[in-house]
Design a protein around this motif. Structure first.
Motif, PDB file in Angstrom:
ATOM      1  N   PRO A  56       0.813  -1.203   0.000  1.00  0.00           N
ATOM      2  CA  PRO A  56       0.000   0.000   0.000  1.00  0.00           C
ATOM      3  C   PRO A  56       0.852   1.261   0.000  1.00  0.00           C
ATOM      4  O   PRO A  56       1.816   1.362   0.751  1.00  0.00           O
ATOM      5  N   GLU A  70      -0.494   4.412   0.301  1.00  0.00           N
ATOM      6  CA  GLU A  70      -1.075   5.463   1.110  1.00  0.00           C
ATOM      7  C   GLU A  70      -1.575   4.879   2.427  1.00  0.00           C
ATOM      8  O   GLU A  70      -2.333   3.932   2.445  1.00  0.00           O
ATOM      9  N   VAL A  71      -1.068   5.413   3.508  1.00  0.00           N
ATOM     10  CA  VAL A  71      -1.500   4.931   4.808  1.00  0.00           C
ATOM     11  C   VAL A  71      -2.352   5.996   5.466  1.00  0.00           C
ATOM     12  O   VAL A  71      -1.944   7.141   5.599  1.00  0.00           O
ATOM     13  N   VAL A  72      -3.547   5.615   5.817  1.00  0.00           N
ATOM     14  CA  VAL A  72      -4.471   6.569   6.419  1.00  0.00           C
ATOM     15  C   VAL A  72      -4.757   6.133   7.845  1.00  0.00           C
ATOM     16  O   VAL A  72      -5.111   4.989   8.082  1.00  0.00           O
ATOM     17  N   ASP A  73      -4.545   7.003   8.775  1.00  0.00           N
ATOM     18  CA  ASP A  73      -4.901   6.699  10.151  1.00  0.00           C
ATOM     19  C   ASP A  73      -6.286   7.272  10.403  1.00  0.00           C
ATOM     20  O   ASP A  73      -6.468   8.486  10.423  1.00  0.00           O
ATOM     21  N   ALA A  74      -7.235   6.416  10.550  1.00  0.00           N
ATOM     22  CA  ALA A  74      -8.606   6.896  10.714  1.00  0.00           C
ATOM     23  C   ALA A  74      -9.119   6.503  12.087  1.00  0.00           C
ATOM     24  O   ALA A  74      -9.301   5.337  12.378  1.00  0.00           O
TER      25      ALA A  74
END
Lengths: 211, 318
Positions: free
Chosen positions: A145, A147-151
């Motif tokens: 991946p 793009e790492v998104v912290d949601a």
């Protein structure tokens, strides 16, 4: 899935499909979960008929498997008795067909599995040589991946899944595979109905304090 | 007459000794199984039967120099995967386009020593060796683990005679019904499994990665304990665990009777909790959530529902 594919799967299982078409079908198994699932489910049917899945209630479990596989309503409990020759011959024929289907599915599955493992697979377990060549040439399906998104906002099911995953790390080795299979296999965490009021426990003790 | 009276105690003693010997042998099988599932290299396909549904899953387990790695993937439906490798656990949920990332806990000596098949099991489970049979074309020894009360499940295990690998496992409720079953249709034990065999097979580009926060502390620190426990359950550990997707860590209590384990998660009061109160379940893993002193409490375990509720409801602060 079209009739044609069904025929091809049947022919493949019966080892009557030409090599070229077999290779096509195996490629389809890799990208088409429905086709793969169908072939794999035959394995389950075979296993069930070989009495490998059955516990103390074989009839109930067999019916459940049938319902799970076909989506058909459960069979009525009472059935019209079949003639003696039919009664004894049908299961034998069924077992024979299912066994051949399961064997084919297992061979196909093993071949796909071993292809992923590359050179480690013992040669004796591969029955379809073209499959090994094709699968090794196939590009890896995993992409790192970018793009790492912290949601922080999660849905309740995700939070509970997280708890179960977290918990599985602490489960005994005996039950760990059960817990992880539930995570992987369950489509959703479902709210469960209230059980009847609890009876007084037979033996209780006070909670202990960690050392 | 005198001869028969003299003979009876001997018969009883012989019977008692043979029962003990059988239980000891059963415990040895359990210990052997415990080591086998962790130490061997294997890959297999198994069916998971639960509440009338059948799913096909594949497990790949690798051990090199005492470090284990594992992937379990569903071959049906959306194809979820759970991968434990190096110091990380990844749970890929393609149906939700989410990847849960967790730190592995079994590297912690506390966790690796959790299942202790000792004499302490005896008051709560009866262990018995049954007959031998064949599963997945391998000779198997059947082992029965029967709970002595309704607060835990029983097990029926078909253990590979050569390695003690569980070829088939059934989770049994208090009425003797099968709650869940795992049965290998094919298993290969290998001298070696390459590391790439454990790699994820799902393209997670664009998925939401839920990671635990790198450093966070509880805003209100209270010491929670269960005041009422079913017999045999003991507190095995109490930690503050960062949880993927949450700004604040949760307090995590682990209770175990040696076979069954219950985790209790207590959320920080500042966490915007989205857990529904009451019972939930994921397969045979039961959960019970409630609010205590303004904190959302959730107990999770591979135990009957009354057990998670009993433990969660009895939580008190010290």
């Amino acid at each position: 899935m079209t009739e044609q594919i069904n025929d091809q799967i049947s022919a493949f299982i019966d080892d009557e499909l030409p090599d070229e078409e077999s290779a096509f079908l195996l490629r389809r198994f890799e990208r088409d979960p429905d086709a793969r699932g169908r072939a794999l489910r035959y394995t389950v049917i075979g296993a069930a008929l070989r009495n490998e899945l059955l516990g103390p209630e074989p009839a109930i479990l067999r019916r459940r498997i049938a319902v799970a596989l076909t989506g058909a309503p459960p069979l009525p409990a009472q059935r019209v008795p079949a003639p003696w020759h039919s009664r004894y011959l049908r299961p034998l024929v069924g077992v024979g067909i299912a066994a051949s289907v399961a064997f084919g599915a297992i061979i196909g599955l093993r071949a796909l599995t071993d292809a992923r493992l590359g050179t480690v697979a013992p040669a004796g377990t591969l029955s379809a040589a073209p499959l090994q060549t094709r699968a090794v040439d196939a590009p890896p399906s995993y992409v790192v991946p970018q793009e790492v998104v912290d949601a922080p906002a999660v849905t309740p099911a995700v939070r509970l899944t997280n708890y179960v995953v977290h918990h599985s790390e602490y489960a005994s080795r005996l039950s760990r595979t059960f817990v992880r299979s539930n995570v992987v296999g369950a489509a959703e965490i479902v709210p469960a109905a209230e059980p009847p009021p609890p009876q007084p426990p037979p033996q209780f003790r006070q909670g202990t304090t960690p050392e | 007459m005198a001869r028969s009276l003299l003979g009876r105690p001997l018969v009883f003693m012989t019977l008692a000794l043979s029962v003990d010997a059988s239980a000891d042998e059963a415990r040895q099988w359990l210990d052997k199984m415990n080591r086998a599932v962790e130490e061997l290299n294997y890959q297999g396909t198994f069916v998971h039967v639960l509440e009338g549904t059948v799913e096909t899953l594949r497990i790949t387990h690798r051990n090199e120099g005492g470090r284990s790695a594992e992937r379990i993937e569903s071959l049906d439906g959306v194809g979820r995967e759970i991968i434990r490798q190096d110091n990380q656990v990844q749970c890929i949920l393609p149906d939700r386009r989410v990847v849960l990332l967790e730190a592995r806990k079994d590297l912690n000596p506390l966790v690796s020593s959790l299942p202790s098949y000792s004499d302490e099991l005896e008051p709560h489970y009866a262990l018995k060796l049954r007959s031998t049979t064949r599963v997945a074309n391998r000779a198997a020894q059947i082992l029965e683990i029967k709970p002595r009360d309704d607060f835990r499940y029983g097990y029926m295990l078909w253990l590979d005679q050569a390695t003690a690998m569980p070829l088939r496992s059934q989770l049994i409720d208090d009425k003797g019904a099968i709650v869940e079953q795992i049965s290998f249709t094919a298993i290969e034990l290998r001298a070696e499994i390459p590391p790439e065999a454990i790699a994820p097979t799902i393209d997670t580009t664009g998925f939401t990665m839920l990671r635990p926060p790198e450093s966070s502390t509880l805003t209100a620190e209270l010491s929670w304990r269960a005041s009422t426990l079913p017999g045999g359950f003991k507190l095995s550990g109490a930690t503050q665990s960062p949880i993927a997707g949450s700004e604040y860590p949760v307090e995590h209590l682990v209770y175990s009777d040696g076979l069954a384990t219950v985790s209790v998660f207590i959320e920080d009061p500042h966490t915007k909790s989205e857990v529904t109160e009451g019972f939930s379940k994921m397969g045979s893993t039961n959960a019970y959530s409630l609010t205590l002193r303004g904190r959302k409490v959730t107990a999770v375990g591979e135990v009957p529902r009354q057990t998670v509720r009993t433990i969660a409801s009895s939580l008190v602060t010290e």
